[in-house]
Design an enzyme around this catalytic site. Structure first.
Site, PDB file in Angstrom:
ATOM      1  N   GLY A  77     -43.637 -33.721 -26.226  1.00  0.00           N
ATOM      2  CA  GLY A  77     -44.238 -32.503 -25.672  1.00  0.00           C
ATOM      3  C   GLY A  77     -43.199 -31.815 -24.823  1.00  0.00           C
ATOM      4  O   GLY A  77     -42.167 -32.412 -24.502  1.00  0.00           O
ATOM      5  N   CYS A 128     -41.048 -40.074 -26.836  1.00  0.00           N
ATOM      6  CA  CYS A 128     -40.479 -39.067 -25.930  1.00  0.00           C
ATOM      7  C   CYS A 128     -41.455 -38.742 -24.795  1.00  0.00           C
ATOM      8  O   CYS A 128     -41.741 -39.610 -23.982  1.00  0.00           O
ATOM      9  CB  CYS A 128     -40.071 -37.834 -26.725  1.00  0.00           C
ATOM     10  SG  CYS A 128     -38.937 -36.789 -25.818  1.00  0.00           S
ATOM     11  N   TYR A 129     -42.003 -37.539 -24.743  1.00  0.00           N
ATOM     12  CA  TYR A 129     -42.987 -37.255 -23.687  1.00  0.00           C
ATOM     13  C   TYR A 129     -44.115 -38.291 -23.737  1.00  0.00           C
ATOM     14  O   TYR A 129     -44.661 -38.687 -22.710  1.00  0.00           O
ATOM     15  CB  TYR A 129     -43.559 -35.843 -23.867  1.00  0.00           C
ATOM     16  CG  TYR A 129     -44.654 -35.484 -22.876  1.00  0.00           C
ATOM     17  CD1 TYR A 129     -44.329 -35.023 -21.606  1.00  0.00           C
ATOM     18  CD2 TYR A 129     -46.003 -35.642 -23.208  1.00  0.00           C
ATOM     19  CE1 TYR A 129     -45.322 -34.721 -20.680  1.00  0.00           C
ATOM     20  CE2 TYR A 129     -47.006 -35.344 -22.289  1.00  0.00           C
ATOM     21  CZ  TYR A 129     -46.656 -34.877 -21.029  1.00  0.00           C
ATOM     22  OH  TYR A 129     -47.641 -34.576 -20.113  1.00  0.00           O
ATOM     23  N   HIS A 151     -36.392 -40.293 -30.773  1.00  0.00           N
ATOM     24  CA  HIS A 151     -37.286 -39.826 -31.847  1.00  0.00           C
ATOM     25  C   HIS A 151     -37.056 -40.616 -33.137  1.00  0.00           C
ATOM     26  O   HIS A 151     -36.159 -40.276 -33.910  1.00  0.00           O
ATOM     27  CB  HIS A 151     -37.042 -38.332 -32.103  1.00  0.00           C
ATOM     28  CG  HIS A 151     -37.550 -37.466 -31.009  1.00  0.00           C
ATOM     29  ND1 HIS A 151     -38.839 -36.997 -30.961  1.00  0.00           N
ATOM     30  CD2 HIS A 151     -36.944 -37.007 -29.893  1.00  0.00           C
ATOM     31  CE1 HIS A 151     -39.007 -36.280 -29.871  1.00  0.00           C
ATOM     32  NE2 HIS A 151     -37.876 -36.261 -29.205  1.00  0.00           N
ATOM     33  N   GLU A 186     -38.738 -40.486 -35.736  1.00  0.00           N
ATOM     34  CA  GLU A 186     -39.189 -39.725 -36.912  1.00  0.00           C
ATOM     35  C   GLU A 186     -38.113 -38.834 -37.517  1.00  0.00           C
ATOM     36  O   GLU A 186     -38.239 -38.381 -38.640  1.00  0.00           O
ATOM     37  CB  GLU A 186     -40.429 -38.884 -36.549  1.00  0.00           C
ATOM     38  CG  GLU A 186     -40.197 -37.703 -35.610  1.00  0.00           C
ATOM     39  CD  GLU A 186     -40.154 -38.087 -34.124  1.00  0.00           C
ATOM     40  OE1 GLU A 186     -39.951 -39.279 -33.813  1.00  0.00           O
ATOM     41  OE2 GLU A 186     -40.297 -37.183 -33.275  1.00  0.00           O
ATOM     42  N   ASP A 241     -50.749 -24.368 -54.201  1.00  0.00           N
ATOM     43  CA  ASP A 241     -51.952 -24.929 -53.584  1.00  0.00           C
ATOM     44  C   ASP A 241     -53.224 -24.617 -54.377  1.00  0.00           C
ATOM     45  O   ASP A 241     -54.010 -25.512 -54.694  1.00  0.00           O
ATOM     46  CB  ASP A 241     -52.108 -24.429 -52.141  1.00  0.00           C
ATOM     47  CG  ASP A 241     -50.864 -24.691 -51.316  1.00  0.00           C
ATOM     48  OD1 ASP A 241     -50.079 -25.559 -51.723  1.00  0.00           O
ATOM     49  OD2 ASP A 241     -50.679 -24.026 -50.289  1.00  0.00           O
ATOM     50  N   LYS A 286     -47.526 -30.255 -47.943  1.00  0.00           N
ATOM     51  CA  LYS A 286     -47.040 -29.577 -49.151  1.00  0.00           C
ATOM     52  C   LYS A 286     -46.418 -30.550 -50.164  1.00  0.00           C
ATOM     53  O   LYS A 286     -46.702 -30.476 -51.357  1.00  0.00           O
ATOM     54  CB  LYS A 286     -45.999 -28.529 -48.746  1.00  0.00           C
ATOM     55  CG  LYS A 286     -45.678 -27.530 -49.827  1.00  0.00           C
ATOM     56  CD  LYS A 286     -46.765 -26.503 -49.861  1.00  0.00           C
ATOM     57  CE  LYS A 286     -46.463 -25.360 -50.774  1.00  0.00           C
ATOM     58  NZ  LYS A 286     -47.486 -24.303 -50.592  1.00  0.00           N
TER      59      LYS A 286
END
Ligand code: XMP
Length: 510
Positions: free
Chosen positions: A54, A81-82, A168, A170, A226, A366
């Site tokens: 954040g 993190c945050y 992080h 990710e 989509d 997606k």
């Protein structure tokens, strides 16, 4: 099916975390921290929770905080993190600001032996991005990683299965980020890892077959990824009870309308109504030059045409839409400045009464939609189609729109795309197209003077279309496209290449 909750505190990587978790075959859903209570978390039976990053310092009054009870549910938590600072703060630890020694970028992290850091070396590269850090860990917690500047790069309370990392995992720059998430999901949360696209398809078909039996379903098909995947999936569930309305507003690319009709009508045998509404749209757009006005007219007219067609079909029970997960999350996030009023056939209409809404893709990202499309046998060129704006070529003909201008643009655009694809350059660009500017310039052909339009070619590289770099296409590709366009499209005397990134420009010119 095991589920992981991504509790979102406004971090820029929240969606990325969810995708990384799903990539390990564990279903993850993102909820803004203000949209879910501890009671709801308890009821939903999550196997684990991830607190995202954040933008704030935990001591700011305006910072997102959360009910401390969440740490007492017995559900494993990973703070990132945050998220780890918040966890420390909630449990009585101390956070401090590193001020002059904030860490940003690739950093060597030393990790201790721990379930979270299993199957990785003790020294590895991680991606850091922080100013504050944990100075004192809460009671019951221990430090399990550190860097040169950060005395607590990770902490845990093993007994309570509470973990947190300052870096992080990710992002791909964190060498063992995938392994760390894997360790959290499987060693700590004990997930089964049984979330698969095939299961998703089977379960969705079974679900809609059950829920929509005997109901008439209407879907607005644009030919985009989509709505196409939603159409084929629902067709497998309800067969001829699905009707797709394809509004051809005359602003599509070369031969696109015929392709959509052939694919869905003939190949898949879906009941498809193609409405050729070119004249109608062009009439409404006559004399209009202002981009926002063009977008509004097209959006509104689209709904009118759709309503009229739906009206002819008699009572329809269900409106189906190709809404995907990022649309759902975006719409849950407050107001951001309107740069362009994006028009999507997904956003249809409040005016027709439907008993139900079916959004089979609303949990998918997606890339997952594309995987689903591939598994459903939708042609590659459709599944991997580059994005195309709802208002179509209307926002790529600068200034007033006319049929002849659209024709010029269609031809030039088809040549450019063909040349990019012939060179295999489509894999290094995210979107590539031509724009017909309203500038005419003098040229010479043979011995004669010409005075034709200027075509601008645009190619951008991006992950999320929020920001984009102009693509460094090989000169040879640009050269061939330019030469073919000026030779083959009568009325074009000049070709330029757009070398502006986003920001400050947008991807589309209007
Ligand atoms: P911009 O021009 O806003 O475009 O930088 C970002 C991405 O969105 C596409 N785009 C649209 N997509 N309806 C859509 O569905 C629209 O009205 C629309 N306008 C832009 C654009 O092609 C790019 O991929």
């Amino acid at each position: 099916m095991d589920k992981i909750l991504i509790l979102d505190f406004g971090g820029q990587y929240s969606q990325l975390i969810a995708r990384r978790v799903r990539a390990q075959h564990v279903y993850a859903e993102i909820k803004p921290y203000s949209c879910i209570t501890v009671d709801e978390i308890k009821k939903k039976g999550y196997k684990g929770i991830i607190f995202t990053g954040g933008p704030n310092s935990v001591y700011d009054a305006a910072s997102p905080h959360y009910d401390r009870e969440v740490l007492a549910l017995g559900i494993p938590v990973l703070g990132i993190c945050y998220g780890v600072q918040l966890m420390a703060w909630m449990e009585g630890g101390k956070i401090t600001s590193a001020e002059n020694s904030s860490e940003y970028g690739k950093t060597v992290v030393q990790t201790d032996e721990n379930l979270l850091f299993g199957n990785m070396p003790q020294k590895s590269i991680c991606w850091m991005s922080h100013t504050d850090y944990i100075k004192t860990v809460p009671e019951g917690f221990q430090i399990i990683a550190y860097t040169e500047k950060c005395p607590c790069a990770a902490m845990c309370d093993e007994k309570r299965k509470l973990y947190g990392v300052q870096f992080h995992p990710e992002v791909t720059h964190s060498e063992y980020g995938k392994q760390i998430l894997h360790n959290f999901l499987f060693s700590i949360c004990e997930c089964a890892g049984d979330w698969k696209m095939e299961n998703f398809i089977e379960t969705s078909i079974a679900r809609y077959r059950r829920e929509l039996t005997g109901k008439k379903v209407l879907l607005a098909l644009s030919g985009g990824v989509d709505s196409s995947v939603a159409a084929v999936l629902l067709h497998k569930a309800v067969g001829s009870n699905l009707t797709c309305v394809f509004v051809d507003h005359g602003l599509l690319r070369k031969e696109e309308g015929d392709f959509v009709e052939a694919t869905f009508g003939k190949q898949f045998g879906i009941r498809l109504i193609r409405v050729n509404a070119e004249e109608r749209f062009l009439k409404k757009l006559a004399g209009v030059t202002e981009p926002e006005q063009k977008r509004k007219i097209i959006g509104e007219e689209f709904i009118r045409v759709f309503e009229e067609e739906a009206g002819k079909l008699g009572k329809m029970d269900v409106l189906a839409q190709g809404t995907i997960y990022p649309d759902v999350i975006e719409s849950g996030k407050g107001d951001s400045a309107v740069i362009k009023s994006h028009h999507n056939v997904g956003g249809l209409p409040d005016v027709i009464a439907f008993d139900e809404l079916a959004e089979p893709l609303r949990d998918l990202f997606k890339d997952e939609v594309r995987e689903t499309g591939t598994q459903l046998g939708i042609p590659h060129e459709l599944v991997w189609r580059q994005p195309f704006p709802g208002p179509g070529l209307a926002v790529r003909v600068i200034g007033e729109i006319a049929k002849e201008k659209l024709e010029l643009l269609r031809e030039a655009d088809a040549i450019f795309r063909e040349e990019v694809e012939r060179a295999g350059a489509e894999c290094c660009t995210s979107q590539y197209f031509a724009v017909l500017t309203d500038t005419r310039s003098v040229g010479v052909m043979g011995d004669a003077r010409t005075y034709g339009y200027t075509i601008a070619l645009r190619a951008v590289t991006t992950d999320d279309f929020m920001t984009a770099e102009w693509t460094r296409l090989p000169y040879e590709v640009l050269e061939r496209a330019s030469s073919r366009i000026t030779n083959e499209v009568k009325g074009i005397s000049r070709v330029v290449y757009d070398i502006t990134s986003k920001p400050p420009a947008t991807v589309e010119w209007e």
